[in-house]
Design a protein around this motif. Sequence first.
Motif, PDB file in Angstrom:
ATOM      1  N   ALA A 119      -0.814  -0.843  -4.307  1.00  0.00           N
ATOM      2  CA  ALA A 119      -2.098  -0.160  -4.112  1.00  0.00           C
ATOM      3  C   ALA A 119      -1.785   1.331  -3.987  1.00  0.00           C
ATOM      4  CB  ALA A 119      -2.800  -0.692  -2.866  1.00  0.00           C
TER       5      ALA A 119
ATOM      6  N   ARG B  51     -10.647  -0.965  -8.342  1.00  0.00           N
ATOM      7  CA  ARG B  51      -9.503  -1.070  -7.419  1.00  0.00           C
ATOM      8  C   ARG B  51      -8.294  -1.730  -8.068  1.00  0.00           C
ATOM      9  NH1 ARG B  51     -11.802   2.526  -4.862  1.00  0.00           N
ATOM     10  NH2 ARG B  51     -13.435   2.037  -3.400  1.00  0.00           N
TER      11      ARG B  51
ATOM     12  N   GLU C 157      -9.258   4.795   3.598  1.00  0.00           N
ATOM     13  CA  GLU C 157      -9.180   3.531   4.348  1.00  0.00           C
ATOM     14  C   GLU C 157     -10.209   2.516   3.858  1.00  0.00           C
ATOM     15  OE1 GLU C 157      -7.358   0.945   6.790  1.00  0.00           O
ATOM     16  OE2 GLU C 157      -6.696   2.989   6.405  1.00  0.00           O
TER      17      GLU C 157
ATOM     18  N   ASP D  97       1.238  -2.799   4.875  1.00  0.00           N
ATOM     19  CA  ASP D  97       0.372  -1.666   5.183  1.00  0.00           C
ATOM     20  C   ASP D  97       1.071  -0.834   6.252  1.00  0.00           C
ATOM     21  OD1 ASP D  97      -1.666   0.103   5.642  1.00  0.00           O
ATOM     22  OD2 ASP D  97      -3.070  -1.367   6.470  1.00  0.00           O
TER      23      ASP D  97
ATOM     24  N   THR E 269      -5.319   3.036  -7.724  1.00  0.00           N
ATOM     25  CA  THR E 269      -6.041   1.893  -7.150  1.00  0.00           C
ATOM     26  C   THR E 269      -7.182   2.374  -6.272  1.00  0.00           C
ATOM     27  OG1 THR E 269      -3.993   0.601  -7.095  1.00  0.00           O
ATOM     28  CG2 THR E 269      -5.816  -0.170  -5.699  1.00  0.00           C
ATOM     29  N   MET E 270      -6.875   3.272  -5.379  1.00  0.00           N
ATOM     30  CA  MET E 270      -7.855   3.712  -4.390  1.00  0.00           C
ATOM     31  C   MET E 270      -8.984   4.540  -4.987  1.00  0.00           C
ATOM     32  SD  MET E 270      -6.581   2.163  -1.904  1.00  0.00           S
ATOM     33  CE  MET E 270      -5.123   1.727  -1.004  1.00  0.00           C
TER      34      MET E 270
ATOM     35  N   TRP F 251      -8.944   0.796   0.746  1.00  0.00           N
ATOM     36  CA  TRP F 251      -7.921  -0.193   1.088  1.00  0.00           C
ATOM     37  C   TRP F 251      -8.574  -1.467   1.642  1.00  0.00           C
ATOM     38  CZ3 TRP F 251      -3.612  -2.361   0.237  1.00  0.00           C
ATOM     39  CH2 TRP F 251      -2.969  -3.157   1.183  1.00  0.00           C
ATOM     40  N   ARG F 252      -9.564  -1.308   2.504  1.00  0.00           N
ATOM     41  CA  ARG F 252     -10.246  -2.488   3.051  1.00  0.00           C
ATOM     42  C   ARG F 252     -10.918  -3.292   1.938  1.00  0.00           C
ATOM     43  NH1 ARG F 252     -11.689   1.161   7.179  1.00  0.00           N
ATOM     44  NH2 ARG F 252     -13.816   1.282   6.381  1.00  0.00           N
TER      45      ARG F 252
ATOM     46  N   ARG G  77       0.856  -1.198   0.000  1.00  0.00           N
ATOM     47  CA  ARG G  77       0.000   0.000   0.000  1.00  0.00           C
ATOM     48  C   ARG G  77       0.890   1.244   0.000  1.00  0.00           C
ATOM     49  NH1 ARG G  77      -4.335   1.648   4.755  1.00  0.00           N
ATOM     50  NH2 ARG G  77      -5.258   3.413   3.637  1.00  0.00           N
TER      51      ARG G  77
ATOM     52  N   TYR H  95      -2.648   6.391   1.348  1.00  0.00           N
ATOM     53  CA  TYR H  95      -3.326   6.309   2.643  1.00  0.00           C
ATOM     54  C   TYR H  95      -4.474   7.306   2.773  1.00  0.00           C
ATOM     55  CZ  TYR H  95       0.074   2.963   4.093  1.00  0.00           C
ATOM     56  OH  TYR H  95       0.815   1.805   4.177  1.00  0.00           O
TER      57      TYR H  95
END
Length: 160
Positions: free
Chosen positions: A79, A89, A23, A51, A83-84, A26-27, A17, A20
Amino acid sequence: MLPEIVGRDAFAALVIRTDYDDESAWRAVVAEVSQPWGLNGEYEARVHLVDDPVWAGAAPDAVLGVVERDEELSVVFVADKVTMRSAHRALLALDTFVEDEDLDPMYYQELIDSPPAREFRTTPAAVHDVHVNLAIANLDFQDFTEAALADPEGVLRPMG
């Protein structure tokens, strides 16, 4: 300086990752990449997740600089911001192969004239197909790159 990655099982796909800001995104990546895979979900997902905010904003070259020491790793998945922010994704898949320094001059010239692609985007659901097929040399990185480029969005989807 980015830390060395330790404790990765050789059979586990490596996902790092570097963004940031979201969140929940990412999950969602973690949930999808952790699902059983294969034609009928017959294989357990084996993934090593990194992470750690020390990786925030790390560029692909910086990631490759750290992971290239792992001789058993043929691909690393990142990621990142793309991606985020994308609906699917799509992770950035990076080729970790380092060319031998004693290359045939003709082959070296071919690499200069048309270097092979060193990255492509893949959905989290396709990570294990890529990782395993590269690890056992069933397919090469270019096979996956071409498949991703054939997709209208330029993203590799699960095989089969």
